[in-house]
Design a protein around this motif. Structure first.
Motif, mmCIF file in Angstrom:
data_model
loop_
_atom_site.group_PDB
_atom_site.id
_atom_site.type_symbol
_atom_site.label_atom_id
_atom_site.label_comp_id
_atom_site.label_asym_id
_atom_site.label_seq_id
_atom_site.Cartn_x
_atom_site.Cartn_y
_atom_site.Cartn_z
ATOM 1 N N GLY A 35 9.335 18.634 -16.033
ATOM 2 C CA GLY A 35 11.139 19.171 -15.769
ATOM 3 C C GLY A 35 10.194 21.094 -15.869
ATOM 4 N N ASN A 36 8.917 21.163 -14.840
ATOM 5 C CA ASN A 36 7.861 21.763 -14.478
ATOM 6 C C ASN A 36 7.789 22.722 -15.815
ATOM 7 O OD1 ASN A 36 7.947 21.938 -11.788
ATOM 8 N ND2 ASN A 36 9.291 21.572 -12.248
ATOM 9 N N VAL A 37 7.492 24.585 -15.456
ATOM 10 C CA VAL A 37 7.723 25.194 -17.452
ATOM 11 C C VAL A 37 7.952 24.739 -18.539
ATOM 12 C CG1 VAL A 37 6.684 27.345 -17.584
ATOM 13 C CG2 VAL A 37 6.039 26.761 -15.266
ATOM 14 N N ARG A 38 9.311 25.027 -18.513
ATOM 15 C CA ARG A 38 10.405 24.314 -19.047
ATOM 16 C C ARG A 38 10.354 23.637 -20.692
ATOM 17 N NH1 ARG A 38 14.835 23.910 -16.851
ATOM 18 N NH2 ARG A 38 15.277 26.754 -17.097
ATOM 19 N N GLU A 39 9.615 22.541 -19.668
ATOM 20 C CA GLU A 39 9.315 20.714 -20.136
ATOM 21 C C GLU A 39 7.441 20.897 -20.879
ATOM 22 O OE1 GLU A 39 7.860 16.091 -18.802
ATOM 23 O OE2 GLU A 39 8.078 17.550 -17.664
ATOM 24 N N ILE A 44 20.770 39.456 -7.126
ATOM 25 C CA ILE A 44 19.415 38.710 -7.275
ATOM 26 C C ILE A 44 19.925 36.649 -7.410
ATOM 27 C CG2 ILE A 44 17.215 37.259 -8.480
ATOM 28 C CD1 ILE A 44 16.776 40.423 -9.133
ATOM 29 N N ALA A 45 20.481 35.911 -6.441
ATOM 30 C CA ALA A 45 20.371 34.688 -6.796
ATOM 31 C C ALA A 45 19.522 33.789 -6.998
ATOM 32 C CB ALA A 45 21.498 34.293 -5.083
ATOM 33 N N ALA A 46 19.754 32.793 -7.816
ATOM 34 C CA ALA A 46 18.794 31.301 -7.533
ATOM 35 C C ALA A 46 18.812 30.028 -7.399
ATOM 36 C CB ALA A 46 17.604 31.500 -9.760
ATOM 37 N N THR A 47 18.284 29.023 -7.529
ATOM 38 C CA THR A 47 19.248 27.949 -7.270
ATOM 39 C C THR A 47 18.367 27.089 -6.268
ATOM 40 O OG1 THR A 47 20.649 26.372 -5.320
ATOM 41 C CG2 THR A 47 19.705 28.496 -4.101
ATOM 42 N N ASN A 48 17.651 25.996 -7.490
ATOM 43 C CA ASN A 48 17.626 24.405 -6.882
ATOM 44 C C ASN A 48 17.960 24.216 -5.992
ATOM 45 O OD1 ASN A 48 19.285 23.367 -8.196
ATOM 46 N ND2 ASN A 48 17.866 22.643 -9.737
ATOM 47 N N ARG A 49 19.074 24.281 -5.423
ATOM 48 C CA ARG A 49 19.494 23.156 -4.529
ATOM 49 C C ARG A 49 19.482 23.031 -2.933
ATOM 50 N NH1 ARG A 49 25.906 22.060 -6.762
ATOM 51 N NH2 ARG A 49 25.366 20.502 -4.667
ATOM 52 N N ARG A 72 14.346 30.420 -4.803
ATOM 53 C CA ARG A 72 14.364 29.511 -4.813
ATOM 54 C C ARG A 72 13.449 28.272 -5.429
ATOM 55 N NH1 ARG A 72 16.935 28.580 0.958
ATOM 56 N NH2 ARG A 72 17.519 26.627 0.062
ATOM 57 N N GLY A 73 13.404 27.369 -6.537
ATOM 58 C CA GLY A 73 12.453 26.255 -7.197
ATOM 59 C C GLY A 73 12.937 25.919 -7.736
ATOM 60 N N GLU A 74 12.526 24.464 -8.532
ATOM 61 C CA GLU A 74 13.597 23.274 -9.081
ATOM 62 C C GLU A 74 13.720 24.083 -10.543
ATOM 63 O OE1 GLU A 74 10.212 19.948 -8.815
ATOM 64 O OE2 GLU A 74 9.925 20.346 -6.991
ATOM 65 N N SER A 75 14.360 22.713 -10.760
ATOM 66 C CA SER A 75 14.883 24.028 -12.193
ATOM 67 C C SER A 75 13.144 23.181 -13.487
ATOM 68 C CB SER A 75 15.726 22.504 -12.999
ATOM 69 O OG SER A 75 15.752 23.128 -14.331
ATOM 70 N N GLY A 76 13.471 24.911 -14.189
ATOM 71 C CA GLY A 76 11.699 25.079 -15.262
ATOM 72 C C GLY A 76 11.120 25.395 -14.549
ATOM 73 N N VAL A 77 11.201 26.288 -13.405
ATOM 74 C CA VAL A 77 10.065 26.868 -12.751
ATOM 75 C C VAL A 77 9.813 28.216 -13.385
ATOM 76 C CG1 VAL A 77 9.894 25.402 -10.929
ATOM 77 C CG2 VAL A 77 11.281 27.161 -10.619
ATOM 78 N N GLY A 78 10.747 28.822 -13.771
ATOM 79 C CA GLY A 78 10.891 29.901 -14.343
ATOM 80 C C GLY A 78 11.131 31.014 -13.639
ATOM 81 N N LYS A 79 12.399 30.985 -12.697
ATOM 82 C CA LYS A 79 13.133 31.702 -11.576
ATOM 83 C C LYS A 79 13.335 33.169 -12.259
ATOM 84 C CE LYS A 79 16.193 28.380 -10.191
ATOM 85 N NZ LYS A 79 15.531 26.846 -10.490
ATOM 86 N N THR A 111 8.827 9.483 -18.277
ATOM 87 C CA THR A 111 8.604 9.066 -17.306
ATOM 88 C C THR A 111 9.549 9.262 -15.919
ATOM 89 O OG1 THR A 111 9.696 7.116 -18.642
ATOM 90 C CG2 THR A 111 7.639 7.152 -18.905
ATOM 91 N N LEU A 112 10.302 10.077 -16.483
ATOM 92 C CA LEU A 112 11.018 10.806 -14.955
ATOM 93 C C LEU A 112 10.144 10.759 -13.670
ATOM 94 C CD1 LEU A 112 13.380 13.019 -16.662
ATOM 95 C CD2 LEU A 112 14.085 10.879 -16.577
ATOM 96 N N LYS A 113 10.455 10.835 -12.640
ATOM 97 C CA LYS A 113 10.187 11.017 -11.563
ATOM 98 C C LYS A 113 10.271 12.434 -10.529
ATOM 99 C CE LYS A 113 10.874 6.882 -9.016
ATOM 100 N NZ LYS A 113 11.593 5.937 -8.256
ATOM 101 N N THR A 114 9.607 13.170 -10.207
ATOM 102 C CA THR A 114 9.846 14.879 -10.436
ATOM 103 C C THR A 114 10.816 14.893 -8.582
ATOM 104 O OG1 THR A 114 7.715 14.741 -8.707
ATOM 105 C CG2 THR A 114 7.543 15.086 -10.722
ATOM 106 N N ALA A 115 11.720 16.037 -8.826
ATOM 107 C CA ALA A 115 12.576 16.344 -7.253
ATOM 108 C C ALA A 115 11.651 17.155 -7.105
ATOM 109 C CB ALA A 115 13.814 17.348 -8.836
#
Length: 686
Positions: free
Chosen positions: A583-587, A505-510, A395-402, A613-617
């Motif tokens: 956007g984390n590491v991807r950004e 192995i499943a991954a999600t940001n939801r 689990r983790g936000e989009s772009g963290v490297g799941k 200037t996007l807000k973080t999730a």
């Protein structure tokens, strides 16, 4: 003067008084030094930080950077306060470990002297005793010419063992003290030799100083296919003559005698017409006395030392023979160590090459990068999850490297030789996702012109990673659950039952718990997936990883684009540290790639970084009821904290790991606060 980039540079490591290892600096690759096992150079010293320092190439020079270590990095007794361009001879001190930066390995040792080297063996061709025969074979023994006589024989030198009198007390032997001192000094010189030629030259230096000789050579047997010296030829590694006559090759009689018997000999008036013997052009005997000693190691003869004197008034004597035997045995040990070191170096090169090829073949171009405690916990969770067959939920936000974490689990598991297959469930429609997962038969639907093998079959005996598992439709979830439970499946349009052995192995940001509560995600599938859980923290929760990741991506894109940017300005680094990275590491990767391409200077400035200037999730306030962030006027801080933690726990169905991640605290800290405030599922917020 710094070492040019086209000249090999090395870091020679010394711990205390012992030189332990050598690292060659490779253009385009950085070397990290620290206590953590993930560093290139691991320093086991409590005064060394986990990630202490880094050596990298910039503008053709090698640069040393201290990574904000606790105890600092010293160069020539000066503590680093900024990047330092290394020059040959610089001594870097980290804790109790010294690192010498050199472009010539012989200069890594301050007490070493220049050693005469030869680009190729000097002297006669290798001694071929007889085609197809061995020097140990008695059939090659040549009878001595008339007048030749062996006057002394001895197997061991008394200089290497204490001499005792009849009563058992230590007694002094002729020249023992001086010879022992010379032998000790020579042993130190031999230990410094880096190849057999310099080793042979050092041995001749010591022998000519201690013995009554004026010509000689060191000869080694050739190497066999396994790296051992068992071939039947003698190759001359070094020769020397202090007279007007060049060195004369050893007689066949002496060589075969010493190789056969394994004993050192002292001989007078040795002649061998077939080998030119020791005669000059007039036929007069040049060598009045000859020494020959075998170089023995572990029951094998590795070579010979051949010495002779041409001065009738200064002949060799039995003490010279004893000293030569001692030197020969010492040289044999040094030769064996050099051979072993070369074999280890070759094996290491092979292993490193195979490892690099394997990584390229597997496509693992970037590994998990980071030195924060949060990423250390992720690494520990990966190591615990890898040996198991259980399903893993990342689990983790989009772009963290799941996906990188999933790869780490796979390649650390017993299934690492099997395939690693990745599928993004959000990128496909329901029909296409079913076909991608389970495959289809020819004619199953319009466009199905041939049979397709699904991802489950492709990942058999390996690992299947399903990214964005929360995007899967309810009908696909039901079929997917049956396969997870071990039931066979059928391809779309087929009737053949297919059973595979796949770890998922499943991954999600939801928020799967919320979707289960709302009926959007199957409860039974959630519990089937939620066996082992790894939470990858967002980049804003681990700011100490920002400089490490920034340098990693800079080096990567420098290599890809051919640019030689030296780093980031202070303002640029400050901007990255204060930015929240939605956007984390991807950004970050995309931001730095853009900056490397577009910047005009040799440093990346703050203006070169295009930050959104996007807000973080997933911020603390996201998705929480007003009570979680509201503050009643006059309420104590402890009460506000209690309400906030309780509201966050309830909003996440008392999932403590997710609650701790949202609150930005450790799981153990959350447990302590729950006990302190006596929080339960029935607790009230007021």
């Amino acid at each position: 003067m710094t070492a040019p980039s086209d000249i090999a540079s090395y870091l020679v490591i010394r711990e205390g008084a012992k030189w332990t290892d050598v690292f060659r600096l490779v253009s385009g690759e950085s070397i990290t030094v620290g206590r953590a096992p993930t560093n290139t150079i691991v320093v086991k010293d409590e005064r060394c930080s986990r990630h202490h320092a880094e050596v990298f190439q910039a503008a053709g020079d090698w640069v040393l950077r201290d990574l904000d270590s606790r105890n600092g990095t010293m160069v020539d007794d000066k503590r680093l306060t900024e990047d330092h361009r290394l020059s040959p001879g610089d001594i870097v001190l980290i804790g109790n470990t010294h690192l010498a930066f050199v472009d010539d390995l012989t200069k890594a040792f301050p007490d070493s002297q220049s050693v005469l080297r030869a680009s190729q063996p000097v002297g006669p061709e290798p001694l071929d005793l007889a085609p197809g025969t061995s020097p140990d074979d008695e059939s090659v023994l040549v009878e001595p010419a008339e007048g030749s006589q062996i006057t002394h024989r001895r197997e061991q030198s008394r200089y290497l063992e204490p001499t005792r009198d009849e009563d058992g007390e230590a007694a002094a032997a002729p020249k023992v003290g001086r010879a022992a001192a010379k032998l000790c000094r020579l042993a130190f010189e031999l230990a410094k030799a880096t190849d057999v030629v310099s080793l042979a030259e050092a041995a001749l230096d010591g022998l000519f100083e201690a013995c009554h000789v004026d010509a000689g050579a060191v000869m080694l047997r050739g190497l066999d296919s396994g790296g051992g010296r068992t071939l039947e030829t003698l190759e001359t590694e070094a020769t020397r003559s202090l007279t007007a006559h060049r060195y004369q090759a050893i007689s066949r009689f002496l060589a075969s005698t010493v190789l056969r018997d394994g004993q050192g000999v002292l001989a007078r008036n040795v002649m061998d017409d077939s080998q030119l013997g020791a005669r000059d052009s007039s036929g007069d005997i040049l060598a009045t006395s000859v020494l020959c000693a075998p170089m023995r190691h572990e029951g094998k003869i590795l070579g010979l030392i051949h010495l002779y004197s041409t001065d009738p008034n200064n002949p060799t004597d039995p003490d010279d023979l004893e000293f030569t035997i001692a030197v020969a045995d010492t040289v044999a040990v040094a030769v064996a160590n050099l051979d072993r070191r070369e074999q280890l170096a070759e094996n290491l090169d092979v292993v490193r090459g195979e490892n690099l090829q394997l990584r390229e073949r597997l496509g693992v171009q970037s590994e998990i990068v980071g030195g924060s405690e949060a990423m250390d916990r992720v690494a520990q969770e990966v190591s615990r999850a890898a040996p198991s067959r259980a399903t893993v939920l990342i689990r983790g936000e989009s772009g963290v490297g799941k996906e990188l974490v999933a790869r780490a689990v796979h390649f650390s598991s017993p299934r690492n030789k099997g395939p690693f297959v990745c599928l993004n469930c959000a990128a496909l429609s329901e029909a296409l996702l079913e076909s991608e997962l389970f495959g289809h038969e020819k004619g199953a639907f319009t466009g199905a012109t041939e049979r397709k093998i699904g991802k489950f079959e492709s990942a058999s005996d390996g690992t299947l990673m399903l990214d964005e598992i929360g995007e899967m439709s309810p009908s696909i979830q039901a079929k997917f659950l049956r396969v997870l439970e071990g039931h066979p499946f059928e391809r779309v349009g087929g009737s053949e039952a297919i059973k595979v052995d796949v770890r998922v192995i499943a991954a999600t940001n939801r928020d799967l718990e919320r979707e289960v509560a709302e009926g959007e995600f199957r409860r039974d599938l959630y519990f089937r997936l939620h066996v082992l859980e790894i939470i990858v923290p967002p980049l804003r929760k681990r700011p100490e990883d920002v400089p490490i990741l920034a340098r990693h991506f800079l080096e990567r894109f420098n290599a890809e684009t051919g640019r030689k940017l030296r780093g980031f300005s202070d303002r640029a680094m400050e901007a990255m540290l204060t930015y929240r990275w939605p956007g984390n590491v991807r950004e970050m990767k995309n931001v730095i790639e853009r900056a490397v391409v577009l910047t005009r200077g040799d440093m990346i400035e703050a203006d070169d970084l295009v930050l959104s200037t996007l807000k973080t999730a997933g911020d603390t306030e996201a998705g929480l009821p007003p009570m979680a962030v509201g503050v009643n006027e006059g309420a104590p801080l402890s009460e506000v904290e209690r309400r906030h933690i309780l509201a966050t726990l309830k909003a996440n169905n008392w999932n403590k790991s997710r609650t701790a991640s949202i609150l930005g605290i450790e799981r153990s800290t959350l447990d302590r606060k729950i006990r302190r405030y006596e929080l339960t599922a029935e607790s009230k917020a007021s």
